[in-house]
Enzyme design. Structure first.
Site, PDB file in Angstrom:
ATOM      1  N   GLU A   1      -1.324  -8.854   4.703  1.00 22.98           N
ATOM      2  CA  GLU A   1      -1.247  -9.088   6.152  1.00 22.98           C
ATOM      3  C   GLU A   1      -2.612  -9.013   6.826  1.00 22.98           C
ATOM      4  OE1 GLU A   1      -0.744  -6.221   4.819  1.00 22.98           O
ATOM      5  OE2 GLU A   1      -1.154  -4.565   6.204  1.00 22.98           O
TER       6      GLU A   1
ATOM      7  N   CYS B   1       0.840  -1.202   0.000  1.00 21.75           N
ATOM      8  CA  CYS B   1       0.000   0.000   0.000  1.00 21.75           C
ATOM      9  C   CYS B   1       0.874   1.250   0.000  1.00 21.75           C
ATOM     10  CB  CYS B   1      -0.967  -0.060   1.189  1.00 21.75           C
ATOM     11  SG  CYS B   1      -2.339   1.105   1.064  1.00 21.75           S
TER      12      CYS B   1
ATOM     13  N   HIS C   1      -3.727  -5.548   0.972  1.00 24.96           N
ATOM     14  CA  HIS C   1      -2.967  -5.860   2.189  1.00 24.96           C
ATOM     15  C   HIS C   1      -2.950  -7.363   2.487  1.00 24.96           C
ATOM     16  CE1 HIS C   1      -2.457  -1.761   3.963  1.00 24.96           C
ATOM     17  NE2 HIS C   1      -3.441  -1.497   3.121  1.00 24.96           N
TER      18      HIS C   1
END
Lengths: 82, 230, 719
Positions: free
Chosen positions: B202, B85, B200
């Site tokens: 994660e 990002c 993302h």
């Protein structure tokens, strides 16, 4: 000696410019016929100390190349407005 | 040694990145942007957020933080370097990846889970996947619109890693959430060791959070760091 | 008389009596700076002068309450050393004047309330109310407010998990922008605002002080609006989420290292409020050196510096030996810090500028001696006419036609146009995201979960303030219960019109009675709240709009909490709780189909509510889908399940009237089990499956066509 420069940064032509496209559509919707395109940019005003106008301009040019503009997507023009 | 997760003022995904890497059995350390020694790092993560308030241009000021000289050095010598990002934006500003990121097509922040398709397994983010795999990954960005002026510069075509698509794997304007050039969601340098990804991974590592599709991406990254002799 | 001719105190919004009270208190005429301080600290917004006599009815003495009302946020105990901090606030008038910045600074302010307590802010909710979207100005306000919340919340790095939205004409010229925040901390991190220790130093952290927002609290939030008040723009503060993010991290580090004695954020009335509150709460005094304040622009007067509402500032009270450490941490996080004051044994707050004394007032008097008004109240006459009539509901309802109209309503249609602009997945805590009844967050490293629902119902509250307010408490309790969480603590934001109007004051008294009663029935403590009066523009008061934020708590959290998208083909559909009993007053049917608002909403029985909520919490550990029946009734509740899960349904033997009835305390449960193990009334009404919304004899609709209407209700209006 103090110098004042105005740096204009514009999106390189041909690149996607969502702000410009949105404003262009809105202007057309509002009845402004004949709007071909709108492009967004920014104006940065810089005051700096330098011995000569030439030296100041060189510095501002370097600032643009290094930080103020991203050459991948932006063009810039420099104007001495002292 | 460990993976370095770089923290700029305004970064906000650093704890999430470290948490997700820890879930995969990897150890990561947070590194403040004023630190200028990453010797011993086996990998670098530039996490999401709004480094330096995104002022001027997103990533523009972060790119000159003291730590970035070290990030560039490691990246150029092949240390796995992942920008997520805002980190993707910083890697582009730093010239480590081609292109730039601008405001989303609809000028609105987008927070929703998108489907991406693996385009290349030749990268530290996708080595454990297969081309064509479809993954559900949360997207969270305002400036996620990837612009690649290749047509203008005549540059070589980029190493596209992930593309936005629909649930059947098809790409196109309708399935492109933010207007990115060619629906690009992740891109790598020519060697595949520097990767920028807009969604993302994660945030997709546990069932309870809705998707685990980010695991395979981070596992790829972790295994790439494991082979680094720091 | 023009405004220039008025005496100073009147220009600052103070009555003659209040001015006389200041003179009595000081024994002299107040200096300019002192008058400015009292005018803001005694404003409605800061002093709660019209509401305070009524707020004692809220209970907060349950054993799990660690900090009740009065501090910056309420704090409750979650066990094993974990504490949650919660708070709700309004930014109504600033958001009307400048929607983007008004809403953004509202987010910034509430986050400071949370981390002032020592907690890391982990989530936000934004209950919003606007006028109808066919008016372009209301669209502009909605767009600006949402972008302001998103712009600030996303950048500062705190997820926004939703909120709710209502549209009604009474909010056209007075939108309501409320914001609730939740924080999490370990017990040892808790910090309070009471200063102690003579000689301790007051350190101002964060943004430089500028001229922004001077008089914002008193002028914007404590008076009614008139035409042309959009021009009040200079009073609106400008927020900087980047500065706030650094401030959060710096303050949390200060707490971790035990470097602060007390801390207070700077909100309304800026430095004068923060210094007087920290000193006054601790029974101390303070000497403040105005010249030490780091300012953004030259030439500010002491009064301006004292009253400035520049955002992103905190005042920490620090022992002298820790000052260097505090300044070093501030420098590391790249925020400015200045030592502006010293704690004295009091009782006065003394302010010096250029060595001159510019203010000397008893510190506690700014808060404690504020006037209190027991304003007259009177049952409004409009109620008789409303209660004497009933919504006209035909015996036979064309279900498909009605449901199409309801699904196209922007308050019923999909609200993801709003929530997708908010980052709601940051921090990896979000188990249930926006679009369900309540949000659910896990606490990493534990089995605990926290659920939150914000609820308001201004139309029913207008029809019957007591019942309407009580019902939002029960609804919010059910909304957290369907995630498996027990209702645990509540904060309220009381949005009302002009309190000098006895009818508005009656609405306030009745609504607070209803809230207090419902909370007691559920044994839920009210740990904080906010009152926003003067929501009146051009003489028109808003609908009374109390909004509650309910915190639910579960330990353990269900392994797989109920979600709307867990509905599958073949599962049975059950209706749990009360039978429908013709409750159409304030309903979506009456509003949208009839275009009227009348009648008297049903009351709720506390024991029935308790029993249902307890059963629902229990069922949440087994049943895949639980969904509260609320706006639009059973028809809308079932349709939402179908839209989110992508699975149609067929229900039988449910009449058209029953489908749109909004009788409270009803929940839809969907499960493969052949029966539900619960003691509350239940009946099976249908089965999931197919691509139709099937209502038996009452008709059917194509799932994907209906979904398109629902999904486009808000976007098509905002295009």
């Amino acid at each position: 000696m103090k110098h004042t420069f105005s740096v204009t940064i514009e999106r390189r032509s041909g690149l996607s410019d969502p702000e410009g496209a949105t404003a262009s559509r809105a202007l057309t919707d509002l009845g402004f016929a004949g709007v071909h395109s709108v492009s967004f940019g920014k104006v940065i005003s810089i005051e700096l100390e330098a011995d000569t106008a030439q030296e100041a301009a060189t510095q501002v040019e370097a600032m643009c190349r290094k930080l103020l503009a991203n050459p991948v997507i932006e063009n810039y023009t420099i104007e001495n407005v002292s | 040694m460990t993976i370095a997760v770089v923290v700029f003022p305004g970064t906000n995904c650093e704890h999430d990145a470290r948490y997700a890497l820890a879930l995969l059995g990897s150890h990561a350390e947070l590194v403040w942007h004023r630190d200028d020694d990453l010797s011993g790092a086996t990998g670098v993560v530039l996490p999401g957020g709004f480094a330096h308030g995104d002022y001027l241009r997103t990533g523009a000021i972060a790119r000159f933080s003291p730590v970035m000289a070290e990030v560039e050095r490691l990246a150029r010598q092949g240390t796995p370097t992942l920008g997520i990002c805002n980190g993707f934006q910083i890697l582009c500003e730093a010239g480590l990846l081609p292109g730039a990121l601008v405001a989303n097509r609809d000028l609105r922040f987008i927070c929703r889970t998108v489907t991406v398709r693996v385009e290349s397994t030749d990268s530290i983010l996708t080595s454990h996947t297969s081309v064509g795999d479809l993954l559900q990954i949360p997207l969270n960005s305002y400036e996620g619109n990837y612009v690649l002026p290749a047509a203008i510069d005549g540059a070589p075509s980029p190493n596209v890693v992930l593309r936005y698509c629909d649930s059947s794997g098809a790409s196109g304007k309708q399935m492109n959430p933010n207007g990115s050039t060619d629906s690009i969601a992740a891109v790598a340098d020519a060697n595949g060791t520097i990767v920028g990804v807009m969604p993302h991974p994660e945030r997709a590592v546990e069932d309870i959070l809705g998707s685990t599709d980010g695991r395979v991406l981070l596992e790829s990254f972790v295994s790439a760091t494991a082979s680094v002799v720091a | 008389m023009t405004i220039q001719d008025k005496p100073d105190h009147q220009r600052l919004g103070m009555t003659d009596d209040e001015y006389d009270a200041v003179i009595d208190l000081l024994g002299r005429t107040p200096r300019t700076a002192e008058l400015a301080m009292y005018s803001v600290m005694w404003s409605e917004h800061c002093s709660y002068k019209s509401s305070r006599v009524h707020l004692g009815k809220f209970r907060s003495d349950q054993p799990w309450v660690v900090v009740g009302p009065g501090e910056n946020a309420g704090v409750v105990d979650l066990g094993d050393g974990w504490l949650a901090a919660l708070r709700i606030e309004s930014h109504n008038h600033p958001s009307f004047v400048e929607p983007h910045e008004g809403a953004a600074t509202g987010v910034g302010g509430i986050l400071r309330d949370i981390f002032t307590m020592g907690a890391r802010p982990i989530a936000l909710w934004d209950p919003l109310r606007f006028g109808p979207l066919d008016d372009p100005h209301n669209r502009y306000l909605l767009d600006g407010v949402v972008s302001g919340i998103a712009g600030y919340g996303n950048a500062v790095g705190v997820p926004t998990l939703g909120g709710e939205v209502e549209f009604a004409d009474r909010f056209s010229r007075n939108p309501l922008v409320n914001v609730m925040a939740l924080g999490l901390m370990k017990r040892e991190q808790l910090v309070l605002s009471a200063a102690s220790g003579v000689g301790n130093i007051a350190v101002l952290l964060g943004n430089a002080t500028g001229r922004d927002g001077i008089g914002g609290a008193s002028i914007l939030a404590s008076a009614s609006f008139e035409a042309g008040d959009e021009e009040k723009r200079p009073n609106v503060q400008v927020g900087d989420p980047f500065e706030e993010k650094k401030l959060i991290e710096a303050c949390l580090e200060l707490y971790d290292r035990g470097l602060v004695v007390a801390i207070q954020d700077l909100g309304a009335a800026g430095i004068s409020c923060a210094t007087s509150e920290t000193a006054g709460n601790g029974g101390m005094g303070m000497d403040v050196d105005i010249d030490a304040v780091h300012v953004r622009e030259p030439g500010m007067t002491p009064g301006e510096i004292l009253m400035s509402e520049s955002q992103e500032r905190m005042l920490a009270i620090v022992t002298p030996e820790h000052v260097e450490d505090v300044l070093a941490i501030a420098a590391r996080w790249e925020i400015d810090a200045s030592q502006i004051g010293t704690i004295t044994d009091g009782p006065d707050l003394r302010v010096f500028a250029e060595g001159r004394l510019v203010a000397e007032v008893p510190a506690a008097s700014l808060a404690d001696d504020a006037p209190r008004y027991d304003r007259p109240y009177e049952r409004p006459c409009y109620l008789n006419a409303l209660w004497d009539s009933e919504p006209a509901i035909p015996d036979e309802i064309d279900v498909a036609k009605t449901l199409n109209l309801l699904l196209d309503d922007p308050a019923i249609g999909d609200r993801s146009w709003i929530s997708s602009q908010y980052d709601h997945t940051l921090f990896l805590n979000t188990v249930i995201e926006p679009g369900h009844d309540g949000s659910l967050l896990r606490i990493k490293g534990t089995h605990k979960g926290m659920a939150v629902s914000t609820d308001g119902d201004s139309l029913r509250t207008y029809l019957d303030p007591r019942r309407g307010a009580a019902r939002i408490v029960f609804e919010s309790a059910l909304n957290v219960a369907v995630t498996g969480a027990q209702p645990y603590a509540l904060v309220d934001n009381l949005n009302f019109g002009n309190p000098e109007n006895p009818e508005v004051m009656w609405q306030f008294v009745e609504a607070t009675d209803g809230l207090a009663w419902a909370c007691e029935e559920l044994n839920v403590p009210v740990v904080g709240g906010n009152v926003s009066f003067y929501n009146q523009t051009d003489g028109v008061d808003i609908y009374p709009a109390p909004v509650v934020g309910m915190l639910g708590f579960c330990d353990p959290m269900p392994d797989r909490p109920p979600r709307l998208d867990r509905a599958e083909q073949g599962m049975g559909i059950w209706l749990i709780g009360q039978e429908a009993s013709d409750d159409f007053s304030g309903s979506a049917y009456d509003r949208i189909i009839n275009g009227t608002l009348r009648g008297r909403p049903l009351d709720v029985d506390g024991a029935t509510a308790r029993e249902l909520i307890a059963s629902v919490v229990e069922m949440a550990f087994d049943v895949p889908v639980l969904h509260d029946v609320s706006v639009g009734g059973l028809a809308v509740a079932l349709a939402e399940i179908a839209f989110v899960s992508g699975t149609g349904f067929r229900v039988d033997d449910v009449s058209g009237r029953e489908l749109f009835d909004e009788t409270p305390l009803r929940v839809v449960a969907i499960t493969h089990e052949r029966d539900l193990e619960t003691s509350v009334p239940r009946r099976r009404i249908g089965t999931m499956g197919g691509d139709q919304l099937g209502f038996g004899a009452a008709g059917s609709m194509d799932l994907s066509a209906a979904r398109r209407i629902w999904a486009d209700a808000l976007p098509r209006r905002m295009r």
